[in-house]
Write an enzyme that holds these catalytic residues in place. Structure first.
Site, PDB file in Angstrom:
ATOM      1  N   THR A   1       2.896  30.465 -11.249  1.00  0.00           N
ATOM      2  CA  THR A   1       1.798  30.810 -10.344  1.00  0.00           C
ATOM      3  C   THR A   1       2.052  30.155  -8.987  1.00  0.00           C
ATOM      4  O   THR A   1       2.299  28.948  -8.914  1.00  0.00           O
ATOM      5  CB  THR A   1       0.471  30.308 -10.929  1.00  0.00           C
TER       6      THR A   1
ATOM      7  N   ASN B   1      -7.455  34.135 -11.881  1.00  0.00           N
ATOM      8  CA  ASN B   1      -7.901  32.793 -12.261  1.00  0.00           C
ATOM      9  C   ASN B   1      -9.044  32.297 -11.374  1.00  0.00           C
ATOM     10  O   ASN B   1      -9.923  31.562 -11.832  1.00  0.00           O
ATOM     11  CB  ASN B   1      -6.715  31.825 -12.253  1.00  0.00           C
TER      12      ASN B   1
ATOM     13  N   ARG C   1      -3.873  18.151 -19.659  1.00  0.00           N
ATOM     14  CA  ARG C   1      -3.700  18.153 -18.204  1.00  0.00           C
ATOM     15  C   ARG C   1      -4.994  18.588 -17.521  1.00  0.00           C
ATOM     16  O   ARG C   1      -5.621  19.547 -17.930  1.00  0.00           O
ATOM     17  CB  ARG C   1      -2.581  19.113 -17.798  1.00  0.00           C
TER      18      ARG C   1
ATOM     19  N   VAL D   1      -0.809  34.750 -19.940  1.00  0.00           N
ATOM     20  CA  VAL D   1      -1.147  34.519 -21.347  1.00  0.00           C
ATOM     21  C   VAL D   1      -2.147  33.377 -21.506  1.00  0.00           C
ATOM     22  O   VAL D   1      -2.131  32.404 -20.753  1.00  0.00           O
ATOM     23  CB  VAL D   1       0.123  34.218 -22.169  1.00  0.00           C
TER      24      VAL D   1
ATOM     25  N   ARG E   1     -12.263  33.804 -12.599  1.00  0.00           N
ATOM     26  CA  ARG E   1     -12.789  33.093 -13.776  1.00  0.00           C
ATOM     27  C   ARG E   1     -13.409  31.755 -13.365  1.00  0.00           C
ATOM     28  O   ARG E   1     -14.452  31.369 -13.856  1.00  0.00           O
ATOM     29  CB  ARG E   1     -11.659  32.889 -14.800  1.00  0.00           C
TER      30      ARG E   1
ATOM     31  N   ASP F   1      16.091  23.155 -19.236  1.00  0.00           N
ATOM     32  CA  ASP F   1      15.049  22.214 -18.830  1.00  0.00           C
ATOM     33  C   ASP F   1      15.701  20.987 -18.216  1.00  0.00           C
ATOM     34  O   ASP F   1      16.791  20.588 -18.639  1.00  0.00           O
ATOM     35  CB  ASP F   1      14.178  21.802 -20.024  1.00  0.00           C
TER      36      ASP F   1
ATOM     37  N   LYS G   1      -2.472  37.445  -9.561  1.00  0.00           N
ATOM     38  CA  LYS G   1      -2.559  36.297 -10.483  1.00  0.00           C
ATOM     39  C   LYS G   1      -3.598  35.287  -9.988  1.00  0.00           C
ATOM     40  O   LYS G   1      -4.435  34.788 -10.755  1.00  0.00           O
ATOM     41  CB  LYS G   1      -1.176  35.641 -10.580  1.00  0.00           C
TER      42      LYS G   1
ATOM     43  N   CYS H   1      -4.121  25.741 -14.987  1.00  0.00           N
ATOM     44  CA  CYS H   1      -4.156  27.068 -14.353  1.00  0.00           C
ATOM     45  C   CYS H   1      -5.399  27.228 -13.502  1.00  0.00           C
ATOM     46  O   CYS H   1      -5.339  27.225 -12.281  1.00  0.00           O
ATOM     47  CB  CYS H   1      -4.124  28.147 -15.426  1.00  0.00           C
TER      48      CYS H   1
ATOM     49  N   GLY I   1     -10.683  22.837 -16.827  1.00  0.00           N
ATOM     50  CA  GLY I   1      -9.447  22.063 -16.814  1.00  0.00           C
ATOM     51  C   GLY I   1      -8.230  22.917 -17.063  1.00  0.00           C
ATOM     52  O   GLY I   1      -8.268  24.133 -16.938  1.00  0.00           O
TER      53      GLY I   1
HETATM   54  N1  SAJ Z   1     -14.143  27.417 -19.696  1.00  0.00           N
HETATM   55  C1  SAJ Z   1     -15.515  27.209 -19.567  1.00  0.00           C
HETATM   56  N2  SAJ Z   1     -16.357  28.225 -19.881  1.00  0.00           N
HETATM   57  C2  SAJ Z   1     -15.910  29.435 -20.326  1.00  0.00           C
HETATM   58  C3  SAJ Z   1     -14.520  29.650 -20.427  1.00  0.00           C
HETATM   59  C4  SAJ Z   1     -13.666  28.619 -20.101  1.00  0.00           C
HETATM   60  O1  SAJ Z   1     -15.954  26.122 -19.168  1.00  0.00           O
HETATM   61  O2  SAJ Z   1     -16.746  30.296 -20.610  1.00  0.00           O
HETATM   62  C5  SAJ Z   1     -13.217  26.324 -19.358  1.00  0.00           C
HETATM   63  C6  SAJ Z   1     -12.329  25.907 -20.516  1.00  0.00           C
HETATM   64  O3  SAJ Z   1     -12.973  24.999 -21.356  1.00  0.00           O
HETATM   65  C7  SAJ Z   1     -11.161  25.325 -19.763  1.00  0.00           C
HETATM   66  C8  SAJ Z   1     -11.072  26.187 -18.518  1.00  0.00           C
HETATM   67  O4  SAJ Z   1     -12.319  26.805 -18.387  1.00  0.00           O
HETATM   68  O5  SAJ Z   1     -11.411  23.982 -19.389  1.00  0.00           O
HETATM   69  C9  SAJ Z   1      -9.977  27.225 -18.546  1.00  0.00           C
HETATM   70  O6  SAJ Z   1      -9.894  27.836 -19.830  1.00  0.00           O
HETATM   71  P1  SAJ Z   1      -9.649  29.401 -20.038  1.00  0.00           P
HETATM   72  O7  SAJ Z   1      -9.624  29.690 -21.475  1.00  0.00           O
HETATM   73  O8  SAJ Z   1     -10.607  30.164 -19.217  1.00  0.00           O
HETATM   74  O9  SAJ Z   1      -8.259  29.682 -19.345  1.00  0.00           O
HETATM   75  P2  SAJ Z   1      -6.787  28.988 -19.433  1.00  0.00           P
HETATM   76  O10 SAJ Z   1      -6.674  28.055 -18.270  1.00  0.00           O
HETATM   77  O11 SAJ Z   1      -6.475  28.480 -20.765  1.00  0.00           O
HETATM   78  O12 SAJ Z   1      -5.880  30.279 -19.165  1.00  0.00           O
HETATM   79  C10 SAJ Z   1      -6.086  31.010 -17.966  1.00  0.00           C
HETATM   80  C11 SAJ Z   1      -6.211  32.496 -18.329  1.00  0.00           C
HETATM   81  N3  SAJ Z   1      -6.692  33.242 -17.161  1.00  0.00           N
HETATM   82  C12 SAJ Z   1      -7.761  34.061 -17.266  1.00  0.00           C
HETATM   83  O13 SAJ Z   1      -8.402  34.206 -18.266  1.00  0.00           O
HETATM   84  C13 SAJ Z   1      -8.140  34.801 -16.016  1.00  0.00           C
HETATM   85  C14 SAJ Z   1      -4.849  33.029 -18.773  1.00  0.00           C
HETATM   86  O14 SAJ Z   1      -4.902  34.446 -18.956  1.00  0.00           O
HETATM   87  C15 SAJ Z   1      -3.777  32.670 -17.734  1.00  0.00           C
HETATM   88  O15 SAJ Z   1      -2.492  33.125 -18.144  1.00  0.00           O
HETATM   89  C16 SAJ Z   1      -3.727  31.157 -17.623  1.00  0.00           C
HETATM   90  O16 SAJ Z   1      -4.992  30.738 -17.105  1.00  0.00           O
HETATM   91  C17 SAJ Z   1      -2.622  30.780 -16.655  1.00  0.00           C
HETATM   92  O17 SAJ Z   1      -1.546  30.384 -17.151  1.00  0.00           O
HETATM   93  O18 SAJ Z   1      -2.779  30.955 -15.455  1.00  0.00           O
END
Ligand code: SAJ
Length: 415
Positions: A110, A199, A313, A144, A202, A23, A195, A249, A246
């Site tokens: 990413t 995201n 973040r 993950v 989602r 790091d 990748k 990712c 937020g």
């Molecule tokens: N969120 C909502 N509504 C939901 C689900 C999530 O508002 O129904 C919001 C969360 O509160 C958060 C944001 O979306 O602010 C993202 O949260 P998350 O749990 O959907 O995802 P991350 O960012 O923690 O992780 C994602 C994951 N990607 C997917 O599910 C497609 C993870 O698998 C990836 O490895 C990670 O991004 C990454 O490192 O890219």
């Protein structure tokens, strides 16, 4: 040695591989060397401790010769949403003096499409070695979920995109030391795109949930009930609305596609704008509950980007808290997983007692377990506030109403 690098290094190190964790931040190195962790992830402290104490993981500021190099650095964006690949570039540069024939280099960060072949390969070739001919080069996206990193690292399917077949196979031979999920080989650019598609998919799905919450509010219905009913359909799976999207990712990655091809990505662009606009709708709801926000004392519960993580973040909760301050509210915020955090422009307190003490209203922004499991009788004793604004549908409305609170929920137009 961040959210991906440290768990990955420790998992390799506890599966028989000797790992050097690098790091550039001296504070992080010092913290890890002294047996502490700079990030919160369930199970990680024990794993790191095991990896270091069995002598398989060393932490240092410079890379050294190795059989394989793995890059897991941040890829943020600049103010204009252009991908900032400076950390990827400097990590690749740092490898150049140590690169030898037969090595394997893997990028996990990413990145926009074509980063592996267009940016990383030419930098590594400054060593005089040729990518594909003299060393193997792959892109393998981390996928993950924060909060479940250690489990998903092992169990998720792993995509390995090589710049050629031999590179992909070398990548597979490395990851199979711990990956129990399916390992699928492809080319580097497809892996980068996969990748970003995951995201972005989602993000777009959360955007439609957020837009539905606005419609539910306007038409006087309860979005949480409506989503549950719609999800009874065998081919519908609407996600949860909330204060926005937020983290490092999902709120960042779709921009890499918009930036790379702005003329053909209106949907992705709009979804980003919808999700970025959501804190504003939280503030509107607070205004509905309190009228003018000037000098109103609001206790904000949760600042991280989602439940049960400490990462603030790109957090929409932080954005919503800032907007309240801009409206003149006197905000005190409590983040149970980062009680010592400092955020310019916000007053953070380190306990529930402090956040509640003189509040007029409680705003729930993140459904953290220690917040979700609070009982109305306990909260009623800690605060004079009897108004709750719940942006994440975390507290059962009947229970809290009979506990003496008036509850406003995001996406619920019914009074
Ligand atoms: N969120 C909502 N509504 C939901 C689900 C999530 O508002 O129904 C919001 C969360 O509160 C958060 C944001 O979306 O602010 C993202 O949260 P998350 O749990 O959907 O995802 P991350 O960012 O923690 O992780 C994602 C994951 N990607 C997917 O599910 C497609 C993870 O698998 C990836 O490895 C990670 O991004 C990454 O490192 O890219």
């Amino acid at each position: 040695m961040g959210y991906i690098g440290l768990p990955t290094a420790s998992t390799f190190a506890t599966n028989g591989i000797t790992v050097v964790g690098v790091d550039v931040n001296p504070k992080i190195i010092k913290t890890l060397q002294s047996g502490e962790l700079h990030i919160y992830e369930p199970g990680l402290p024990d794993l790191v401790k095991t990896a270091i104490s069995n002598g398989k993981l060393r932490i240092q500021s410079e890379p050294e010769e190795a059989d394989a190099f793995l890059i897991a650095v941040p890829t943020p964006f600049y103010g204009d949403k252009q991908a900032d690949l400076s950390f990827v570039s400097s990590a690749a540069q740092a490898i150049v003096p140590h690169l030898r024939k037969g090595n394997l280099v893997i990028l996990e960060s990413t990145s926009p499409p074509l980063t592996t072949t267009g940016l990383v390969a030419p930098i590594l070739e400054q060593s005089g070695l040729k990518a594909g001919k003299d060393f193997n080069l792959c892109y393998s996206p981390e996928r993950v979920l924060p909060g479940q990193i250690l489990k998903e690292l092992i169990e998720n399917a792993r995509i390995i995109g090589g710049i050629d077949t031999a590179s992909a196979e070398a990548g597979r031979d490395l990851y199979k030391h711990f990956v129990k999920g399916e390992i699928i080989l492809t080319d580097a650019t497809t892996a980068e795109m996969v990748k970003l598609m995951e995201n972005t998919y989602r993000d777009v799905n959360i955007a439609i949930a957020n837009e539905f919450s606005r419609l539910a509010d306007r038409f006087g219905i309860d979005i949480w009930e409506a989503v549950a009913l719609a999800n009874k359909h065998p081919r519908v799976r609407i996600l949860n609305p909330g204060p926005g999207v937020g983290g490092h990712c999902i709120s960042v990655d779709p921009w890499f596609l918009v930036e790379a091809a702005p003329d053909i990505t209106p949907l992705i662009h709009t979804a980003r704008k919808v999700n970025d606009g959501q804190p504003e709708f939280v503030v509107r709801l607070v205004k509905r509950a309190l009228g003018s926000l000037r000098n109103k004392k609001v206790a904000v519960l949760g600042l991280s980007y989602k439940a049960d993580v400490d990462d603030i973040r790109e957090s929409p909760a932080v954005e919503a808290a800032h907007l309240l301050v801009q409206e003149g509210a006197r905000v005190k915020a409590f983040e149970p997983y980062k009680t010592t955090a400092e955020i310019p422009g916000l007053e953070l307190v380190s306990s529930l007692a402090e956040v509640f003490s003189d509040a007029e209203a409680i705003l729930v922004l993140v459904p953290h377990t220690p917040i979700r499991t609070l009982e109305p009788e306990v909260v009623a004793k800690l605060t004079p506030a009897r108004i709750i604004i719940d942006a994440v549908n975390t507290w059962p409305v009947e229970k809290w109403t009979s506990g003496g609170f008036k509850v406003y929920r995001l996406g619920v137009g019914r009074s």
